[in-house]
Write an enzyme that holds these catalytic residues in place. Structure first.
Site, PDB file in Angstrom:
ATOM      1  N   ASN A  11       0.871  -1.183   0.000  1.00 36.77           N
ATOM      2  CA  ASN A  11       0.000   0.000   0.000  1.00 36.77           C
ATOM      3  C   ASN A  11       0.904   1.228   0.000  1.00 36.77           C
ATOM      4  OD1 ASN A  11      -1.807   2.046   0.516  1.00 36.77           O
ATOM      5  ND2 ASN A  11      -2.332   1.364   2.580  1.00 36.77           N
ATOM      6  N   LYS A  13       0.114   4.239  -0.331  1.00 41.41           N
ATOM      7  CA  LYS A  13      -0.559   5.419   0.253  1.00 41.41           C
ATOM      8  C   LYS A  13      -0.337   6.649  -0.632  1.00 41.41           C
ATOM      9  CE  LYS A  13      -0.073   3.297   4.745  1.00 41.41           C
ATOM     10  NZ  LYS A  13      -0.035   3.451   6.183  1.00 41.41           N
ATOM     11  N   HIS A  98      -9.362   0.576   5.068  1.00 44.45           N
ATOM     12  CA  HIS A  98      -8.096   0.846   5.759  1.00 44.45           C
ATOM     13  C   HIS A  98      -8.367   1.775   6.938  1.00 44.45           C
ATOM     14  CE1 HIS A  98      -4.065   2.241   6.600  1.00 44.45           C
ATOM     15  NE2 HIS A  98      -3.630   1.181   5.940  1.00 44.45           N
ATOM     16  N   GLU A 100      -6.900   4.260   7.945  1.00 44.53           N
ATOM     17  CA  GLU A 100      -6.766   5.689   7.628  1.00 44.53           C
ATOM     18  C   GLU A 100      -8.019   6.210   6.929  1.00 44.53           C
ATOM     19  OE1 GLU A 100      -2.946   5.349   5.698  1.00 44.53           O
ATOM     20  OE2 GLU A 100      -2.071   4.826   7.637  1.00 44.53           O
ATOM     21  N   GLU A 168      -5.164  -5.530  10.560  1.00 44.02           N
ATOM     22  CA  GLU A 168      -4.214  -4.436  10.763  1.00 44.02           C
ATOM     23  C   GLU A 168      -4.540  -3.726  12.078  1.00 44.02           C
ATOM     24  OE1 GLU A 168      -2.260  -3.219   6.807  1.00 44.02           O
ATOM     25  OE2 GLU A 168      -3.892  -1.850   7.239  1.00 44.02           O
ATOM     26  N   GLY A 174       2.487   1.753  10.903  1.00 41.88           N
ATOM     27  CA  GLY A 174       3.483   2.811  10.820  1.00 41.88           C
ATOM     28  C   GLY A 174       4.174   3.128  12.136  1.00 41.88           C
ATOM     29  N   SER A 214       3.540  -2.619  10.389  1.00 42.35           N
ATOM     30  CA  SER A 214       4.983  -2.641  10.652  1.00 42.35           C
ATOM     31  C   SER A 214       5.659  -3.948  10.244  1.00 42.35           C
ATOM     32  CB  SER A 214       5.265  -2.294  12.130  1.00 42.35           C
ATOM     33  OG  SER A 214       4.811  -0.987  12.418  1.00 42.35           O
TER      34      SER A 214
HETATM   35  C1  PEP Z   1      -0.708  -0.068   6.251  1.00 46.52           C
HETATM   36  O1  PEP Z   1      -0.897   1.132   6.297  1.00 46.52           O
HETATM   37  O2  PEP Z   1      -1.520  -0.804   5.665  1.00 46.52           O
HETATM   38  C2  PEP Z   1       0.481  -0.600   6.902  1.00 46.52           C
HETATM   39  C3  PEP Z   1       0.473  -1.860   7.220  1.00 46.52           C
HETATM   40  O3  PEP Z   1       1.481   0.279   7.148  1.00 46.52           O
HETATM   41  P1  PEP Z   1       2.942  -0.073   7.761  1.00 46.52           P
HETATM   42  O4  PEP Z   1       3.431  -1.318   7.086  1.00 46.52           O
HETATM   43  O5  PEP Z   1       3.786   1.120   7.436  1.00 46.52           O
HETATM   44  O6  PEP Z   1       2.749  -0.274   9.218  1.00 46.52           O
END
Ligand code: PEP
Length: 252
Positions: A11, A13, A98, A100, A168, A174, A214
């Site tokens: 992703n 973003k 997601h 976000e 997630e 992040g 992460s």
């Molecule tokens: C995400 O935003 O879907 C995600 C998993 O981000 P990160 O890998 O940076 O934690």
């Protein structure tokens, strides 16, 4: 044909100008043929870069997806993009729900269900994101929260090979923090149970459940080898082709 065991999805973003997207996609394309046969590679760039990323990935086997879609086919929805438009651009998947989007755009489970249904209507495979907040985890409600989201966001009667779900945890995205292996396994088991209960053992048992939050090359193997973990949704580490491919390589 049965699907590869692992879906490794990046992703991107809201990152990168056109030249950055070209370079990243070319890096993924260059390494895709060396990825383990058990993996399916997917990158989800910003909408504006989908066309050029598709061109850069052509023939590599890696696929392109959207990061979100509207639930309607067309109409007065300024700034939005339909699932049909993504399919028309060559996407095969779309991420919906997601955190976000849930947080920054106030999307709740009914909206996410509608988006997942729209994706299926358009011939796209939705990747439905679910996950608890830190407060919910601290209150001992992670499994319960995620199972509720799974039931509310998954379209009834869906063919298990046509969707994926991604666990997630909101606090792991992040942040550099990840749940323990036991915690991930417990949530994925709760997701599997909810899906089998809803859709039956065949459809519910065949849905790939991704972990996201992460993930990096150094921790991917310990996560990908857990029961009921069938891939990764990767944010930050997907912005470097070497790291994205390095995560896929741990699935061998
Ligand atoms: C995400 O935003 O879907 C995600 C998993 O981000 P990160 O890998 O940076 O934690």
């Amino acid at each position: 044909m049965s699907q590869p065991e692992y879906l490794i999805a990046g992703n991107w973003k809201m990152n990168g100008l056109g030249a950055d997207a070209d370079a990243l996609a070319k890096g993924v394309a260059a390494g895709a043929s060396s990825a383990p046969a058990v993996t399916e590679l997917l990158v989800c760039p910003p909408y504006l870069h989908i066309d050029r990323v598709s061109a850069a990935l052509a023939g590599s086997g890696a696929q392109v997806g959207g990061q979100d879609c509207h639930n309607e086919i067309s109409g007065a929805f300024t700034g939005d993009v339909s699932a049909e438009m993504l399919a028309d651009m060559g996407c095969s998947y779309v991420i919906v729900g997601h955190s976000e989007r849930r947080d920054g755009h106030r999307e709740g489970d009914p909206a996410i269900w509608a988006k997942a249904s729209a994706a299926l209507r358009a011939g796209l495979k939705p990747i439905i994101c679910v996950g608890e907040t830190e407060q919910e985890r601290l209150a001992g409600k992670a499994e319960e929260t995620v199972a509720r989201q799974v039931r509310a966001c998954t379209p009834d009667g869906v063919d298990g090979s046509k969707i994926a779900l991604a666990y997630e945890p909101v606090w792991a995205i992040g942040s550099g923090r990840t749940p323990t292996r036991d915690e991930i396994a417990a949530v994925h088991k709760a997701m599997r149970d909810a899906l089998e209960d809803m859709l039956g053992a065949d459809a519910g048992g065949g849905i790939r459940l991704l972990y996201g939050g992460s993930v990096k090359p150094s921790n991917a193997k310990e996560i990908m080898t857990l029961d009921n973990v069938n891939g990764a949704l990767i944010g930050g580490a997907s912005l470097k082709a070497e790291d994205f491919l390095g995560i896929a390589a741990t699935c061998a």
